[in-house]
Design a protein around this motif. Sequence first.
Motif, PDB file in Angstrom:
ATOM      1  N   THR A 223     -41.890   6.599   6.310  1.00 42.06           N
ATOM      2  CA  THR A 223     -40.672   5.802   6.507  1.00 42.06           C
ATOM      3  C   THR A 223     -40.323   5.734   7.986  1.00 42.06           C
ATOM      4  O   THR A 223     -39.987   4.668   8.525  1.00 42.06           O
ATOM      5  N   ARG A 224     -40.390   6.888   8.646  1.00 43.14           N
ATOM      6  CA  ARG A 224     -40.104   6.930  10.089  1.00 43.14           C
ATOM      7  C   ARG A 224     -41.046   5.999  10.845  1.00 43.14           C
ATOM      8  O   ARG A 224     -40.618   5.253  11.736  1.00 43.14           O
ATOM      9  N   GLN A 225     -42.338   6.022  10.480  1.00 47.69           N
ATOM     10  CA  GLN A 225     -43.309   5.175  11.163  1.00 47.69           C
ATOM     11  C   GLN A 225     -43.043   3.707  10.896  1.00 47.69           C
ATOM     12  O   GLN A 225     -43.190   2.868  11.787  1.00 47.69           O
ATOM     13  N   ARG A 226     -42.617   3.373   9.650  1.00 54.02           N
ATOM     14  CA  ARG A 226     -42.323   1.976   9.322  1.00 54.02           C
ATOM     15  C   ARG A 226     -41.166   1.445  10.171  1.00 54.02           C
ATOM     16  O   ARG A 226     -41.204   0.312  10.663  1.00 54.02           O
ATOM     17  N   VAL A 227     -40.169   2.275  10.378  1.00 54.96           N
ATOM     18  CA  VAL A 227     -39.028   1.873  11.209  1.00 54.96           C
ATOM     19  C   VAL A 227     -39.469   1.707  12.668  1.00 54.96           C
ATOM     20  O   VAL A 227     -39.107   0.730  13.335  1.00 54.96           O
ATOM     21  N   LEU A 228     -40.258   2.636  13.165  1.00 50.09           N
ATOM     22  CA  LEU A 228     -40.727   2.544  14.555  1.00 50.09           C
ATOM     23  C   LEU A 228     -41.581   1.299  14.759  1.00 50.09           C
ATOM     24  O   LEU A 228     -41.478   0.628  15.800  1.00 50.09           O
ATOM     25  N   ASP A 229     -42.423   0.975  13.775  1.00 50.67           N
ATOM     26  CA  ASP A 229     -43.250  -0.230  13.880  1.00 50.67           C
ATOM     27  C   ASP A 229     -42.379  -1.485  13.948  1.00 50.67           C
ATOM     28  O   ASP A 229     -42.674  -2.418  14.719  1.00 50.67           O
ATOM     29  N   ALA A 230     -41.323  -1.519  13.160  1.00 53.79           N
ATOM     30  CA  ALA A 230     -40.426  -2.678  13.156  1.00 53.79           C
ATOM     31  C   ALA A 230     -39.684  -2.793  14.483  1.00 53.79           C
ATOM     32  O   ALA A 230     -39.470  -3.896  15.006  1.00 53.79           O
ATOM     33  N   ILE A 231     -39.305  -1.664  15.035  1.00 48.10           N
ATOM     34  CA  ILE A 231     -38.612  -1.674  16.330  1.00 48.10           C
ATOM     35  C   ILE A 231     -39.527  -2.262  17.400  1.00 48.10           C
ATOM     36  O   ILE A 231     -39.117  -3.105  18.207  1.00 48.10           O
ATOM     37  N   ARG A 232     -40.778  -1.818  17.419  1.00 52.56           N
ATOM     38  CA  ARG A 232     -41.722  -2.324  18.408  1.00 52.56           C
ATOM     39  C   ARG A 232     -42.009  -3.809  18.188  1.00 52.56           C
ATOM     40  O   ARG A 232     -42.095  -4.588  19.143  1.00 52.56           O
ATOM     41  N   ALA A 233     -42.161  -4.211  16.939  1.00 53.39           N
ATOM     42  CA  ALA A 233     -42.516  -5.602  16.628  1.00 53.39           C
ATOM     43  C   ALA A 233     -41.406  -6.572  17.011  1.00 53.39           C
ATOM     44  O   ALA A 233     -41.664  -7.695  17.452  1.00 53.39           O
ATOM     45  N   THR A 234     -40.170  -6.155  16.869  1.00 54.74           N
ATOM     46  CA  THR A 234     -39.033  -7.053  17.147  1.00 54.74           C
ATOM     47  C   THR A 234     -38.539  -6.947  18.581  1.00 54.74           C
ATOM     48  O   THR A 234     -37.759  -7.786  19.035  1.00 54.74           O
ATOM     49  N   GLY A 235     -38.964  -5.902  19.314  1.00 55.84           N
ATOM     50  CA  GLY A 235     -38.456  -5.699  20.672  1.00 55.84           C
ATOM     51  C   GLY A 235     -37.006  -5.255  20.673  1.00 55.84           C
ATOM     52  O   GLY A 235     -36.268  -5.487  21.633  1.00 55.84           O
ATOM     53  N   TYR A 236     -36.592  -4.579  19.589  1.00 56.87           N
ATOM     54  CA  TYR A 236     -35.200  -4.138  19.486  1.00 56.87           C
ATOM     55  C   TYR A 236     -34.826  -3.233  20.653  1.00 56.87           C
ATOM     56  O   TYR A 236     -35.583  -2.343  21.054  1.00 56.87           O
ATOM     57  N   VAL A 237     -33.619  -3.458  21.214  1.00 55.75           N
ATOM     58  CA  VAL A 237     -33.062  -2.618  22.278  1.00 55.75           C
ATOM     59  C   VAL A 237     -31.715  -2.123  21.801  1.00 55.75           C
ATOM     60  O   VAL A 237     -30.870  -2.924  21.372  1.00 55.75           O
ATOM     61  N   ALA A 238     -31.509  -0.812  21.854  1.00 54.99           N
ATOM     62  CA  ALA A 238     -30.252  -0.247  21.372  1.00 54.99           C
ATOM     63  C   ALA A 238     -29.076  -0.768  22.177  1.00 54.99           C
ATOM     64  O   ALA A 238     -29.149  -0.903  23.403  1.00 54.99           O
ATOM     65  N   ASP A 239     -27.987  -1.066  21.502  1.00 52.68           N
ATOM     66  CA  ASP A 239     -26.751  -1.492  22.149  1.00 52.68           C
ATOM     67  C   ASP A 239     -26.144  -0.288  22.853  1.00 52.68           C
ATOM     68  O   ASP A 239     -25.794   0.710  22.214  1.00 52.68           O
ATOM     69  N   PRO A 240     -26.018  -0.317  24.197  1.00 52.92           N
ATOM     70  CA  PRO A 240     -25.512   0.866  24.906  1.00 52.92           C
ATOM     71  C   PRO A 240     -24.107   1.247  24.511  1.00 52.92           C
ATOM     72  O   PRO A 240     -23.732   2.412  24.530  1.00 52.92           O
ATOM     73  N   VAL A 241     -23.275   0.254  24.144  1.00 53.80           N
ATOM     74  CA  VAL A 241     -21.912   0.573  23.730  1.00 53.80           C
ATOM     75  C   VAL A 241     -21.926   1.314  22.403  1.00 53.80           C
ATOM     76  O   VAL A 241     -21.243   2.327  22.209  1.00 53.80           O
ATOM     77  N   ALA A 242     -22.760   0.813  21.448  1.00 55.62           N
ATOM     78  CA  ALA A 242     -22.861   1.486  20.154  1.00 55.62           C
ATOM     79  C   ALA A 242     -23.422   2.891  20.311  1.00 55.62           C
ATOM     80  O   ALA A 242     -22.959   3.834  19.680  1.00 55.62           O
ATOM     81  N   ARG A 243     -24.443   3.016  21.176  1.00 57.24           N
ATOM     82  CA  ARG A 243     -25.037   4.335  21.387  1.00 57.24           C
ATOM     83  C   ARG A 243     -24.016   5.294  21.996  1.00 57.24           C
ATOM     84  O   ARG A 243     -23.983   6.478  21.670  1.00 57.24           O
ATOM     85  N   ARG A 244     -23.152   4.784  22.849  1.00 54.91           N
ATOM     86  CA  ARG A 244     -22.138   5.647  23.442  1.00 54.91           C
ATOM     87  C   ARG A 244     -21.166   6.154  22.381  1.00 54.91           C
ATOM     88  O   ARG A 244     -20.719   7.295  22.409  1.00 54.91           O
ATOM     89  N   LEU A 245     -20.826   5.274  21.411  1.00 49.94           N
ATOM     90  CA  LEU A 245     -19.917   5.686  20.353  1.00 49.94           C
ATOM     91  C   LEU A 245     -20.505   6.832  19.543  1.00 49.94           C
ATOM     92  O   LEU A 245     -19.784   7.692  19.047  1.00 49.94           O
ATOM     93  N   VAL A 246     -21.834   6.845  19.393  1.00 50.58           N
ATOM     94  CA  VAL A 246     -22.493   7.891  18.614  1.00 50.58           C
ATOM     95  C   VAL A 246     -22.657   9.165  19.432  1.00 50.58           C
ATOM     96  O   VAL A 246     -22.348  10.261  18.979  1.00 50.58           O
ATOM     97  N   SER A 247     -23.151   9.036  20.671  1.00 46.69           N
ATOM     98  CA  SER A 247     -23.510  10.217  21.451  1.00 46.69           C
ATOM     99  C   SER A 247     -22.487  10.595  22.512  1.00 46.69           C
ATOM    100  O   SER A 247     -22.526  11.694  23.044  1.00 46.69           O
ATOM    101  N   GLY A 248     -21.563   9.682  22.806  1.00 48.38           N
ATOM    102  CA  GLY A 248     -20.620   9.949  23.883  1.00 48.38           C
ATOM    103  C   GLY A 248     -21.239   9.783  25.251  1.00 48.38           C
ATOM    104  O   GLY A 248     -20.645  10.147  26.252  1.00 48.38           O
TER     105      GLY A 248
END
Length: 328
Positions: free
Chosen positions: A39-64
Motif C-alpha cells: 500500500t505504501r509503495q502504491r501511494v509513493l508510485d502515485a505521488i511520483r506519477a502525478t508530480g504531487y507537491v505537498a501544500d506547505p501551509v497544510a504541512r505546517r498545520l500538521v507539523s508546525g
Amino acid sequence: MSRRVTQRDIARMTGVSQATVSLVLNNRTGDDVRIAPETRQRVLDAIRATGYVADPVARRLVSGRNRILGVFTYEPVFPATAADFYHPFLVGIEQRAEQLGCDLLLFTSHAESRRIFHADSRIGIADGTILLGRRVDRDDLGRLVGEGHAFVSVGRRDDAGGPVPCVGADYPAAVAALLERAAALGHTRIGYLGTGGPAESHADRLRGFLAGGGAHLVHLPQPSRQWPAAIGRERLTAVFLEEHADAVDLVAALRADGREVPGDVSVVALGEPSGAGPVDETITRLRIPRREMGWQAVDQLTEAIEGGGVVQRLLPCTVHEGATLGAI
C-alpha cells in the motif's frame, strides 16, 4: 491550466484514505502506524506519477513547521556580488539551507526603519530567523530573546535581557595570535588604529589586542588623517587596523611620507575587504570564516527550531599572509 493535484486525488487513485496518504507523505512509521508495504509503495508510485507537491501551509498545520528560514538584514546586502563583504555569508546560508531541504525568505518590508517588529511584521511566516549585518537593533534583540523566538545572529552580540544565540568570529584569539607573530618578528611598539566599538566585532578586536602582553601597545582611536603623525610620535613599528580600507589608505599615506611598508612600519588589517573601498591583496589581514559562519548559522537555527538551547559559537580566523608584516 490543469488543477493542482491534492492528497484527496492521491487517495482516490490508490483506493486508500487521505489519512493514509498523509502518513506516507510524512514517512510515518512505528507500532501505531500499520500500512502494508504494498500500500505504501502504491501511494509513493502515485505521488511520483502525478508530480504531487505537498501544500506547505497544510504541512505546517500538521507539523508546525514550514521548512522556511528567514534572513533579516538591518542594511541592504542584496544583491551581493562575489566581491561584496556579505557574499560569502549568503553563499554559506544558501548552500546549507538547500542541503537541509529548507527555503529561504528574505525579509525586506518596512525598509525605511529596518525593524523586525512592526505593524506588518511577517517574521512568523518563517520557522526561525537569521540576523545578518553589522548593526542589530537592541530593542529587537531584547524582544527576540524575551519572547523565545528561534533566531541566530551572524556575529557575536552582547546580552539583550539574556544571552543571544550567535555564530561569530573569534577575534580576540586571532588578534592575540597576530600580536605574538609581530612580537616574534621583533616588534615591541605596536598600535591599534580604530574605534574599538561600539560594534561587538570591533570591541572584540580591541579586547584581543589589549590582552596581549610583552609589547608597548597603543590604542589610537582618533580620525584616520592623524594616524601617520601619531605613528611617528609614538615610534610605532607595527599597526593593526580594524578595517581593510583604512589599512589600504594608511599604506599609501606612509609611502607618500617616505616610509617603507613593512621596512619602517608593518601594517595588518583585522578584517576583510568590504567591497566599498579598494582591495589590496598585498596587505596582511585576518580572514574571517564568513561562508562557514553562514553555514553554521543555518545548522544552529534548525537546532533552535527543534527546541535546542542558546548556543554561542566562535569560529577561528586564519591569516591572509600578504606582504605588509615583516621583521623589524
